[in-house]
Structures are given as C-alpha cells and as structure tokens.
Design a protein around this motif. Structure first.
Motif, PDB file in Angstrom:
ATOM      1  N   LEU A   5       0.823  -1.204   0.000  1.00 53.67           N
ATOM      2  CA  LEU A   5       0.000   0.000   0.000  1.00 53.67           C
ATOM      3  C   LEU A   5       0.862   1.261   0.000  1.00 53.67           C
ATOM      4  O   LEU A   5       0.454   2.307  -0.517  1.00 53.67           O
ATOM      5  N   MET A   6       2.054   1.166   0.566  1.00 49.43           N
ATOM      6  CA  MET A   6       2.948   2.327   0.616  1.00 49.43           C
ATOM      7  C   MET A   6       3.878   2.408  -0.590  1.00 49.43           C
ATOM      8  O   MET A   6       4.404   3.481  -0.896  1.00 49.43           O
ATOM      9  N   TRP A   7       4.088   1.285  -1.268  1.00 47.23           N
ATOM     10  CA  TRP A   7       5.068   1.222  -2.346  1.00 47.23           C
ATOM     11  C   TRP A   7       4.812   2.236  -3.468  1.00 47.23           C
ATOM     12  O   TRP A   7       5.754   2.930  -3.896  1.00 47.23           O
ATOM     13  N   PRO A   8       3.584   2.387  -3.992  1.00 48.33           N
ATOM     14  CA  PRO A   8       3.369   3.365  -5.068  1.00 48.33           C
ATOM     15  C   PRO A   8       3.753   4.786  -4.664  1.00 48.33           C
ATOM     16  O   PRO A   8       4.262   5.555  -5.491  1.00 48.33           O
ATOM     17  N   ALA A  25      -2.482   9.309   0.387  1.00 50.77           N
ATOM     18  CA  ALA A  25      -3.457   8.218   0.454  1.00 50.77           C
ATOM     19  C   ALA A  25      -4.885   8.748   0.495  1.00 50.77           C
ATOM     20  O   ALA A  25      -5.791   8.175  -0.129  1.00 50.77           O
ATOM     21  N   GLN A  26      -5.108   9.834   1.217  1.00 48.99           N
ATOM     22  CA  GLN A  26      -6.454  10.389   1.313  1.00 48.99           C
ATOM     23  C   GLN A  26      -6.940  10.957  -0.015  1.00 48.99           C
ATOM     24  O   GLN A  26      -8.151  11.062  -0.247  1.00 48.99           O
ATOM     25  N   ASN A  27      -6.012  11.298  -0.893  1.00 54.23           N
ATOM     26  CA  ASN A  27      -6.384  11.881  -2.185  1.00 54.23           C
ATOM     27  C   ASN A  27      -6.608  10.836  -3.272  1.00 54.23           C
ATOM     28  O   ASN A  27      -7.006  11.189  -4.388  1.00 54.23           O
ATOM     29  N   GLN A  28      -6.347   9.571  -2.971  1.00 54.79           N
ATOM     30  CA  GLN A  28      -6.520   8.523  -3.974  1.00 54.79           C
ATOM     31  C   GLN A  28      -8.001   8.193  -4.157  1.00 54.79           C
ATOM     32  O   GLN A  28      -8.764   8.158  -3.196  1.00 54.79           O
ATOM     33  N   THR A  29      -8.384   7.950  -5.398  1.00 49.82           N
ATOM     34  CA  THR A  29      -9.784   7.653  -5.713  1.00 49.82           C
ATOM     35  C   THR A  29      -9.993   6.212  -6.174  1.00 49.82           C
ATOM     36  O   THR A  29     -11.133   5.806  -6.396  1.00 49.82           O
ATOM     37  N   ARG A  34      -8.458   2.177  -1.828  1.00 48.65           N
ATOM     38  CA  ARG A  34      -9.138   2.734  -0.664  1.00 48.65           C
ATOM     39  C   ARG A  34      -9.723   1.631   0.220  1.00 48.65           C
ATOM     40  O   ARG A  34      -9.703   1.730   1.448  1.00 48.65           O
ATOM     41  N   LEU A  35     -10.235   0.572  -0.402  1.00 48.33           N
ATOM     42  CA  LEU A  35     -10.790  -0.535   0.371  1.00 48.33           C
ATOM     43  C   LEU A  35      -9.701  -1.225   1.188  1.00 48.33           C
ATOM     44  O   LEU A  35      -9.874  -1.474   2.392  1.00 48.33           O
ATOM     45  N   LYS A  36      -8.577  -1.532   0.553  1.00 46.59           N
ATOM     46  CA  LYS A  36      -7.493  -2.209   1.262  1.00 46.59           C
ATOM     47  C   LYS A  36      -6.841  -1.294   2.294  1.00 46.59           C
ATOM     48  O   LYS A  36      -6.434  -1.748   3.370  1.00 46.59           O
ATOM     49  N   TYR A  37      -6.739  -0.031   1.977  1.00 42.13           N
ATOM     50  CA  TYR A  37      -6.203   0.936   2.943  1.00 42.13           C
ATOM     51  C   TYR A  37      -7.079   0.962   4.195  1.00 42.13           C
ATOM     52  O   TYR A  37      -6.590   0.971   5.325  1.00 42.13           O
ATOM     53  N   PRO A 201      -2.784   2.355  -7.178  1.00 39.44           N
ATOM     54  CA  PRO A 201      -3.830   3.250  -7.701  1.00 39.44           C
ATOM     55  C   PRO A 201      -3.441   3.951  -8.993  1.00 39.44           C
ATOM     56  O   PRO A 201      -4.300   4.535  -9.659  1.00 39.44           O
ATOM     57  N   THR A 202      -2.159   3.891  -9.362  1.00 41.65           N
ATOM     58  CA  THR A 202      -1.709   4.570 -10.581  1.00 41.65           C
ATOM     59  C   THR A 202      -1.706   3.651 -11.797  1.00 41.65           C
ATOM     60  O   THR A 202      -1.409   4.101 -12.907  1.00 41.65           O
ATOM     61  N   ALA A 203      -2.029   2.372 -11.606  1.00 41.08           N
ATOM     62  CA  ALA A 203      -2.025   1.425 -12.723  1.00 41.08           C
ATOM     63  C   ALA A 203      -3.221   1.676 -13.639  1.00 41.08           C
ATOM     64  O   ALA A 203      -4.252   2.214 -13.225  1.00 41.08           O
TER      65      ALA A 203
END
Length: 324
Positions: A5-8, A25-29, A34-37, A201-203
């Motif tokens: 979760l931190m790697w990206p 992390a809070q800005n990811q959509t 978000r579910l795994k976080y 999240p960037t994939a």
C-alpha cells in the motif's frame, strides 16, 4: 499488504514522509486501494491496538479499538457479536463511573505480574482448562476432573521435573515442518500483489475485482465503512431506543453476484421464498431444522428474515447456500 500500500507512494516521491503518505493516500480515488487501505489501517490496526491494550492493560486503547472495529459486526453475518457489543455498551453506560473504571482496569490479569503480559480472563481459563486436560484420561470421569483440578499445580511441577530429568521437551516435533515459514509466504504474496498491480492506484485498466480476477466486487464495498456504520446505528436505535424489532437485516454484499441475489430476493413472492427455505433446511443440523418447521402461516417479511437467518447458519457452517 502494508508495504504494498505504501510502495506506489515511495517510488513516486523523492523525499517520502509519513505525513506525505497520509495526505497522498487520502487523495486517492481508486476503489481497491481505498478498500485495502481501510481494511489494513483501520480495522486490522484496531485488532492490533486491542491486543496491545489487553497485554499492557490500557483500558482506553481497548475501548477505542473495540469502537473502531464494532461496525464490522453489523456489516456481515455476525448477529451474536453485534448483540454482545451493543449490550456490553449499554451495561457499561448504566454503571456508575467508579464501578465502570474498576471493571475496565480489572478485566485483564497478569499472572506473571509483568506489565506487558496481561491476558483476558477467558484466555486464562482456557490455558487452565488445557492444563487440566493434559492430566486426565481421554475419557475422564467426574472424579478425574476433581483430582486434576485440586492437584493441578502439583501435577504440573511433577511433570516438569520428570521431563527435565529425561531431557524431553514438549515443544519438540517428530517430523520437520513441510510448510514454508511466514517470511517466505509473505514474500510470495507481495510478489503476486505487485505483479497484478492489485493495490496500485496509478495502474491502468483497473477493475474492482478480487486478486484472482474471477469475482467482481459489489458497489456496496466501495462504501463499506459508511454502510456498516449506518447499519450499526440502526441496530442501536432499534435495540436501545425504540425497543422494536430490527426487521429485515441483510449483510453488505461482497460480490456483484451476492448483491444481485439480494435484489432478486426482495422481489420474490411468499411461495417462492418458502420454496427456497425448504430447499435449504435439509442442510441444517437436526436442532436448527426443527426450528424452521410449519412456516406456511408466516408473513412474507418473516420468511425473508428466516431465509437470511438460515443463510447465516449455513455460512457459519461453511456451506454455500447457493450450491445447496
């Protein structure tokens, strides 16, 4: 999972920091991220915090961890734990503050008197029960239990002394371990997660699916915590304030298939629901099966509740109700 979760974030920042990651992390959509976080940093962390609160006898930490984790009991098929949690909250609120604080401080005990080895009383009783079972025959009588209970400490010391004399250790195993250790397994899991871009999240071209890709997760899973909290509030209102039955209660569907099943059942006729119940009851145990006899006079709403209860029982017994 935490590392992935931190790697990206780590590879995308020149100077990564804790504050920067939390903001990022809070800005990811991305729904899966978000579910795994949420699962890792909220619910799993609550379990860790609860254990720490028990081991070090920190009542406020235990209470906070329980409160954070509580919506899970209302989210899925945990009606007993949901009732226990709310009932315990109610009892604590009715107590005088000094009594409540005393209970919170004494609800765990350190048998070794060390400050980091507190245990819940149920765990202590389980250890004692396990010790007693090691001192009695496979098919014990009441007399055997009485002798073991009255002389448990003496028998344990005698057993330890004998094992020390003959050089035997109870932790020894007769055969080498064949399953890989935690480190190896965790590395394999991380490789699989990273290769599939499961929580990246960037994939590109990401679908809201499980790791294997064979199941699509439901829309409700996107709002899992929000729905779970709403369900908990509804249950608390029905149980403590309105004193009324909760009515039809459905768990949050994990997959689209489960969500569609819930929607289809909401439009079923009474005879159709009764037919489904009759097809599921043969898979129940004798005691449970006897509870669900003569249902033809029940209302449609009652039958829906009964159907869900049967599904909960089958789920607890690890039986897929859709395959029955």
């Amino acid at each position: 999972m935490v590392s992935e979760l931190m790697w990206p974030y780590v590879i995308s920042e020149e100077n990564p920091s804790v504050e920067g990651y939390l903001k990022w992390a809070q800005n990811q959509t991305d729904h899966m991220f978000r579910l795994k976080y949420e699962q890792v940093f909220i619910y799993l962390q609550a379990i860790i915090n609860f254990r720490t609160g028990v081991r070090f006898n920190r009542p406020l930490l235990r209470f906070a961890a329980r409160r954070i984790f509580a919506p899970i009991w209302s989210a899925r098929r945990h009606p007993i734990y949901r009732l226990i949690e709310v009932t315990d909250e109610e009892q604590m609120l009715r107590l005088k503050p000094e009594i409540r604080n005393l209970i919170q401080e004494r609800i765990v005990t350190s048998r070794s008197k060390l400050s980091n080895q507190y245990q819940g009383h149920d765990a202590i009783l389980e250890e004692i029960n396990k010790s007693l079972k090691s001192l009695i025959p496979p098919i014990p009588s009441q007399r055997h239990w009485e002798i073991a209970a009255r002389n448990c400490t003496k028998f344990s010391k005698l057993r330890t002394n004998i094992f020390n004399i003959i050089g035997y250790s109870e932790s020894e195993v007769n055969e080498p371990r064949t399953c890989p250790g935690f480190t190896v397994e965790s590395r394999r899991f991380r490789v699989q997660i990273r290769k599939a871009n499961f929580v990246n999240p960037t994939a590109d071209n990401r679908d809201f699916q499980n790791l294997g890709g064979e199941l699509t997760l439901s829309e409700e899973m996107i709002r899992f915590s929000e729905i779970a909290r709403m369900k908990r509030i509804e249950f608390i209102k029905a149980k403590l304030i309105e004193k009324t039955p909760l009515g039809i209660w459905r768990p949050i569907p994990v997959t689209c298939e489960e969500a569609e099943l819930q929607k289809s059942e909401s439009s079923l006729k009474k005879s159709q629901i009764l037919s489904i119940i009759n097809s599921l009851t043969p898979s129940l145990g004798d005691l449970d099966r006897s509870r669900f006899c003569g249902l033809s006079n029940k209302s449609r709403e009652d039958l829906v509740d009964i159907l869900q209860e049967i599904r909960n029982i089958l789920a607890g017994n690890s039986i897929d109700a859709n395959e029955v």
